[in-house]
Design a protein around this motif. Sequence first.
Motif, PDB file in Angstrom:
ATOM      1  N   LYS A 144       0.937  -1.376  -0.023  1.00  0.00           N
ATOM      2  CA  LYS A 144      -0.034  -0.046  -0.044  1.00  0.00           C
ATOM      3  C   LYS A 144       1.089   1.400   0.012  1.00  0.00           C
ATOM      4  N   THR A 145       1.897   1.133   0.854  1.00  0.00           N
ATOM      5  CA  THR A 145       2.893   2.450   0.868  1.00  0.00           C
ATOM      6  C   THR A 145       3.491   2.473  -0.392  1.00  0.00           C
ATOM      7  N   LYS A 177      -4.644   8.889  -9.185  1.00  0.00           N
ATOM      8  CA  LYS A 177      -5.332   8.628  -8.129  1.00  0.00           C
ATOM      9  C   LYS A 177      -5.939   7.445  -7.800  1.00  0.00           C
ATOM     10  N   SER A 178      -5.443   6.483  -8.682  1.00  0.00           N
ATOM     11  CA  SER A 178      -6.067   4.955  -8.757  1.00  0.00           C
ATOM     12  C   SER A 178      -4.910   4.151  -9.598  1.00  0.00           C
ATOM     13  N   SER A 232       2.372   1.525  -3.452  1.00  0.00           N
ATOM     14  CA  SER A 232       1.415   2.049  -4.320  1.00  0.00           C
ATOM     15  C   SER A 232       1.173   3.519  -4.165  1.00  0.00           C
ATOM     16  N   SER A 233       0.869   3.742  -2.987  1.00  0.00           N
ATOM     17  CA  SER A 233       0.643   5.186  -3.003  1.00  0.00           C
ATOM     18  C   SER A 233       1.457   6.190  -3.066  1.00  0.00           C
ATOM     19  N   ASN A 234       2.764   5.798  -2.711  1.00  0.00           N
ATOM     20  CA  ASN A 234       4.152   6.677  -3.393  1.00  0.00           C
ATOM     21  C   ASN A 234       4.067   6.846  -4.703  1.00  0.00           C
TER      22      ASN A 234
END
Lengths: 158, 158
Positions: free
Chosen positions: A128-129, A141-142, A131-133
């Motif tokens: 998650k980290t 945003k996706s 992909s968020s970065n």
Amino acid sequence: MQVAVNFFSKHKQVISYGLSLAILLFLLKWLEMRYVIINHSLEIYIGAIAMIFTGLGIWLALKLTKPKTVVVEKEVFIHSEDTFYPNNQSIEKLGISRRELEVLQLISAGFSNQEIADQLFVSLNTIKTHSSNLFGKLDVKSRTQAVEKAKRLNIIGK
Amino acid sequence: MQVAVNFFSKHKQVISYGLSLAILLFLLKWLEMRYVIINHSLEIYIGAIAMIFTGLGIWLALKLTKPKTVVVEKEVFIHSEDTFYPNNQSIEKLGISRRELEVLQLISAGFSNQEIADQLFVSLNTIKTHSSNLFGKLDVKSRTQAVEKAKRLNIIGK
DNA sequence: TTTTAAGTCATACTTTTGAGTGATTTTGGT
DNA sequence: ACCAAAATCACTCAAAAGTATGACTTAAAA
């Protein structure tokens, strides 16, 4: 001198055909004499000549005609997978790390975050980290947007 | 009955060649008689026959041979953006409707369900229904997988 | 006319995704 | 040995995505 040799080699086929024809004519002359002497039926003689020369004509035509070349365009699909090279310039410019790129590729392959975590032997939170970065660096945003943009920028293969 | 008609039409060319040959032979017979009567030189007669039948052979060969086809493979680079045609066979086989295809395309463009709903002037729930049905037909479980598979099946452009 | 498929929408619910924050550990280079 | 970037992980919260079911409308086909 050279010119003469050239001429002979270039027209070798035609000359050999000419010679064959000449020999055939001599053969016919001989046949003619024999037939006239033996006084066989003229029809047979004529028929033989007709058949021989028909065959000769066919043979000549087949040997001398150039092949009628038909060019058939055959579509060869070039798949980009074969020729894909990642655009390292874009990757560096955006500051995308190796691990992030790895995650990006797995995302584009359709894996969920959990599946990616399992494959890379890390926790879901780590993915998650990453992909968020990643989304931050790609300014999206996706994950679907990320895939679309990454493919457009040639960061990953299509 | 139909078979006979079929035979004649299929061998029209061969039959016409045969008829031509027959006519030519009758012509020769007639010439033979004349020459024999007028007692001209036999050589001229023979020569004429030889030439005529050589010509006939050449003509026959040229008319009857199939063109020697040379297939030349020509590489044609297909840029998918320019020449994409959806694989309607796959679409029909999977039973994907027009609306579903439309939604699929917007999903692959990176839009969220809400954005798609706004663009198509329908509710968010409708898009959810469409995408859910879509996933069932594509046998996938998420939008990213759907996009990946749809592109692989050439249902949508790359 | 009846049936069928497509499209629409809603409600309720679960799962996944993504943002934000903070922390620890590795790693590579000076 | 130290620094900075990269990688790892946790926790919370909110938003988006996805599932399941049922209902209504419409257009086309049987």
